[in-house]
Design an enzyme around this catalytic site. Structure first.
Site, mmCIF file in Angstrom:
data_model
loop_
_atom_site.group_PDB
_atom_site.id
_atom_site.type_symbol
_atom_site.label_atom_id
_atom_site.label_comp_id
_atom_site.label_asym_id
_atom_site.label_seq_id
_atom_site.Cartn_x
_atom_site.Cartn_y
_atom_site.Cartn_z
ATOM 1 N N TYR A 1 49.776 38.168 55.727
ATOM 2 C CA TYR A 1 50.944 38.619 56.489
ATOM 3 C C TYR A 1 50.699 38.640 57.992
ATOM 4 C CZ TYR A 1 53.565 40.205 52.438
ATOM 5 O OH TYR A 1 54.279 40.262 51.278
ATOM 6 N N LYS B 1 41.691 41.704 44.793
ATOM 7 C CA LYS B 1 41.515 40.509 43.959
ATOM 8 C C LYS B 1 40.150 39.919 44.305
ATOM 9 C CE LYS B 1 43.030 37.474 41.044
ATOM 10 N NZ LYS B 1 42.949 37.782 39.616
ATOM 11 N N ASP C 1 45.564 41.956 39.223
ATOM 12 C CA ASP C 1 46.362 41.560 38.053
ATOM 13 C C ASP C 1 46.263 42.602 36.949
ATOM 14 O OD1 ASP C 1 43.771 40.534 38.310
ATOM 15 O OD2 ASP C 1 44.038 39.119 36.686
ATOM 16 N N ASP D 1 52.502 44.867 48.717
ATOM 17 C CA ASP D 1 53.914 44.492 48.752
ATOM 18 C C ASP D 1 54.440 44.351 47.326
ATOM 19 O OD1 ASP D 1 56.350 43.745 49.698
ATOM 20 O OD2 ASP D 1 55.715 41.861 50.586
#
Ligand code: NAP
Length: 414
Positions: free
Chosen positions: A159, A226, A280, A304
């Site tokens: 971002y 992640k 995940d 987000d």
């Protein structure tokens, strides 16, 4: 001079800073941005509720001195600028502000006004509490188990806006540099974005999350990342988070591993458990083991997605408030967009903005006002007095306009 006029016109006082903390007067000047689309409707409703709660709680001893600042379409119409410098300066000067949703101008080289404001004011933590109000329609069986506060890093990650469009000379240069200097081959017809994650950005975000957990008697902070795939960005975020915990909060926290190694899975009294989850798996866990999650600290993109996924469990983004906080400045906002098809129809749900107002009152230390609004809003929903978005999903509900919903909440406050 501009700021002195605001103080004179509103009759309020500026929030001051002492010892790195906000000192809030009884009548703080708070700038507001009405917002675009449904913004004016929901802002007017929210303001009525916020003012009524302050009046009820303090009987005139305290009040908010609101002052309007411009951004979005209203700013563009009046000043030819989407985000005038004076708007940013005013927020910087008065430290606390609240805003409705803003249109993202299409074309013209402007990215997103919200992202620009966060970056220009260095509002590095996006905070989203997600809690269930009894009676709200939900797609899950046990929505009442959701009670999380998500701290999303707001300034870095993909971002950060560092990207080059496919086919440009810039992207060619980047691809050439990677090939020639670092031996990395990238398809020549690629666009490229950069994902910076720093020690500074990660640690200040995790620090805020842990401090929040301590001050609000929360039980755990989960670092979501992640890192199994992106080791030097997402994985580093996790490692720096644990490092900060050990260095700065050794007595207040304990890692999940230590809880299992030394305490047979039962955390010792008064220690906040620091755990981490791969992103995940977290999306599964928040559905299947909802009650195990409390405060969550995560990188920008994960945050987000996760914020909206959590909000969906408790009735959607019309109900989810948000705040963007820096070291001192706090900008409180509705998390949904401008819903242009409902603009000016006095039908949108103002709950997100009203609940952002509750977060603002907690930030000011006016906790009793936040509690009052929170319980009155909950009461209106339990009585099935709701706006169209909830009414269409609830059996036997009364559909109220935006302003009538505000009146129903105010009735609960009185
Ligand atoms: P949106 O404005 O959030 O609206 C999408 C849908 O969500 C609406 O059609 C409506 O669904 C529902 N909704 C949103 N807010 C609601 C409310 N308060 N009450 C009831 N229902 C509500 O998303 P969008 O259409 O993608 O974006 C529109 C504009 O907003 C874009 O310019 C976007 O860039 C901007 N935006 C701004 C912000 C911000 O300022 N923070 C955030 C997101 C998007 P139904 O039609 O099903 O009733």
């Amino acid at each position: 001079m501009e700021f002195e006029n605001i103080i004179k016109e509103t009759g309020g006082n500026r929030i001051e800073v002492s010892g790195g903390k906000l000192v809030v007067p009884d009548n703080p000047v708070i700038p507001f941005i009405e917002g675009d689309g449904i913004g004016p409707d929901i802002w007017h409703a929210a303001r009525m509720v916020l003012d009524a709660a302050v009046e009820k709680e303090y009987g005139g001893k305290k009040s908010i001195a609101w002052t309007e600042i411009l951004a979005g379409e209203k700013a563009y119409d009046k000043t030819d600028e989407w985000l005038p410098q004076v708007t940013l300066d005013t927020i910087r000067h008065f430290y606390v502000a609240i805003k409705g949703p803003l249109t993202t101008p299409v074309g013209g080289g402007i990215r997103s006004l919200n992202v620009t404001m966060r970056q220009k004011l260095d509002l590095y933590a996006c905070i989203r509490p997600v809690r269930y109000f009894k009676g709200t329609p939900s797609p899950v069986c046990r929505p009442e188990l959701v009670d999380v506060v998500i701290f999303r890093e707001n300034t870095e990650d993909v971002y950060a806006g560092i990207e080059w469009q496919q086919g440009t000379s810039e992207v060619e240069k980047v691809i050439g540099f990677l090939k020639n200097e670092l031996g990395v081959n990238i398809r020549p017809d690629s666009g490229i974005g950069v994902k910076p994650i720093s020690i500074t950005g990660s640690k200040r975000l995790v620090r805020k999350a842990i401090r929040y957990a301590i001050e609000n008697n929360r039980t755990s902070v989960t670092l979501v990342h992640k890192g199994n795939i992106m080791k030097f960005t997402e994985g580093a975020f996790r490692d720096w988070g644990y490092e900060l915990t050990r260095d700065e909060f050794p007595d207040a926290t304990i890692s999940e591993d230590e809880v299992w190694d030394k305490y047979d899975g039962k955390p010792p009294e008064g220690r906040i458990v620091i755990k981490d989850r791969i992103a995940d798996s977290m999306f599964q866990q928040i559905l299947t083991r909802t009650a195990e999650y409390d405060v969550i600290a995560t990188t920008n993109l994960n945050g987000d997605y996760l914020s909206d996924a959590c909000a969906a469990q408790v009735g959607g983004i019309g109900m989810a408030p948000g705040a963007n906080i820096g070291d001192l400045i706090g900008l409180f906002e509705a998390t949904h967009g401008t819903a242009p098809k409902y603009a000016g129809k006095n039908c949108a749900n103002p709950s997100s903005l009203i609940l952002s107002g509750c977060m603002m009152f907690n930030y000011l230390g006016w906790h009793e006002v936040a509690d009052l609004i929170f319980s009155a809003l909950g009461k209106a929903i339990e009585q099935k007095k709701v706006t169209y978005d909830l009414e269409r999903l609830m059996e036997g509900a009364t559909k109220l306009s935006t302003s009538d919903f505000a009146v129903a909440i105010i009735d609960g406050i009185k």
